[in-house]
Design an enzyme around this catalytic site. Sequence first.
Site, PDB file in Angstrom:
ATOM      1  N   CYS A 219      77.770 -25.803  59.474  1.00  0.00           N
ATOM      2  CA  CYS A 219      78.830 -25.568  58.497  1.00  0.00           C
ATOM      3  C   CYS A 219      78.358 -25.936  57.100  1.00  0.00           C
ATOM      4  O   CYS A 219      78.382 -27.097  56.713  1.00  0.00           O
ATOM      5  CB  CYS A 219      80.074 -26.365  58.864  1.00  0.00           C
ATOM      6  SG  CYS A 219      81.455 -26.118  57.727  1.00  0.00           S
ATOM      7  N   CYS A 222      81.161 -27.351  54.922  1.00  0.00           N
ATOM      8  CA  CYS A 222      81.486 -28.732  55.284  1.00  0.00           C
ATOM      9  C   CYS A 222      80.435 -29.711  54.776  1.00  0.00           C
ATOM     10  O   CYS A 222      80.763 -30.779  54.254  1.00  0.00           O
ATOM     11  CB  CYS A 222      81.583 -28.878  56.796  1.00  0.00           C
ATOM     12  SG  CYS A 222      82.664 -27.698  57.609  1.00  0.00           S
ATOM     13  N   ASP A 223      79.173 -29.377  54.958  1.00  0.00           N
ATOM     14  CA  ASP A 223      78.108 -30.351  54.764  1.00  0.00           C
ATOM     15  C   ASP A 223      77.195 -30.117  53.575  1.00  0.00           C
ATOM     16  O   ASP A 223      76.399 -30.983  53.235  1.00  0.00           O
ATOM     17  CB  ASP A 223      77.229 -30.389  56.028  1.00  0.00           C
ATOM     18  CG  ASP A 223      78.008 -30.817  57.257  1.00  0.00           C
ATOM     19  OD1 ASP A 223      79.003 -31.544  57.086  1.00  0.00           O
ATOM     20  OD2 ASP A 223      77.640 -30.421  58.366  1.00  0.00           O
TER      21      ASP A 223
END
Length: 409
Positions: A219, A222-223
């Site tokens: 992701c 996300c990261d």
Amino acid sequence: MKPQKLPCPSSSLTFSLTSKLFARIRPLLALSARAAPVLISPTLNSRTYTTVDNMAPAVANGSIEPSGTSSRGSQSSKMHSKVVIIGSGPAGHTAAIYLARANLNPVLFEGFMANGFAAGGQLTTTTDVENFPGFPSGVLGPELMDKFRAQSLRFGTRIITETVSKIDLSRRPFRYWREYQEDAEPETADSIILATGASAKRLGLRGEQTYWQSGISACAVCDGAVPIFRNKPLAVIGGGDSAAEEATYLTKYGSQVYVLVRRGELRASKIMAKRLLSNAKIPHALTPPKTVLWNTVAVECQGDGDLLNNLRVKNTLTGQESDLPVKGLFYAIGHEPATALVRDQLQTDADGYIITVPGTTQTSVRGVFAAGDVQDKRYRQAITSAGSGCMAALEVEKLIAEEEELGEE
């Protein structure tokens, strides 16, 4: 995709190691702590099941209408519920919180290592989550899910740490069976919310398990902003629209982004391919440095035992292997929705995601709702999953109220 944050190297060594260790052993702790079914809530009040007018299934312009059921079944003498939630991620628990506060006594099956995850879903395998509202300093994934669970319990949700392995949606009340009890009498529910999620596809590379969430992610949204990736060389595996989108997004943070494409061309749409190849941080193969690596696959993830620092790659045409020094690796090869339980009973798309009536969580079967990643192949975020869980709960509440009114007439 769920928020999956990795330890920040600017933190103290002790905190970093402790956080990482906690994230890795947490599923094991969950196994021992929840080995027996957890049954916490007031006893459910059964009600007489009321039939409703059948609705003919229809598919038009990509939309669906929920179908009714041709016959009425009997309630289970074992356990009958107004609503059963299958799944224990943000979607499932959000639905449980809303339904419990509405005095509908929801039953939530959180699963026992269902789909390979401990109760709580994908977030139990992550470390720092920095983009979930309400946590300005971030929160550990397992801690966040423990808070979800505690809030569900606070309002009276009955949580059962078992897996639903079989379900019959052919008539209402719906019948379902727990794992290892498939030959026993089924339990029944007037309505069901499916919140079983989806998991990122993995490649099974050497070293993958060691560095998953320690340099390897599925992701970018996300990261990508995590400090260990900032101004560092990164790699993305994939050749479709998702890979193009993820690689383009990562150029905001990485010093250089490599894209490993198994074939000699991208599968991405023309507009996404153009956007990828025209990015200054992802020069195409004709300009140095060559960062779109055609006919290339990864064979091993390497590092110092703590974080990823190198990727061993192989040219599929020559068989030659070489090192690619990167600090982060992002998979963009798709996700697998956990729909095997109902795939032959509900309308799903080509990838197995449950199709819902646009703007709702209603599936192709009246009384069955889907929330979270099991029906969302676009956003895949914890916050959007929670939002759809809220939608499902409100729709269940409305359905039950309408049917009870019809039954009183």
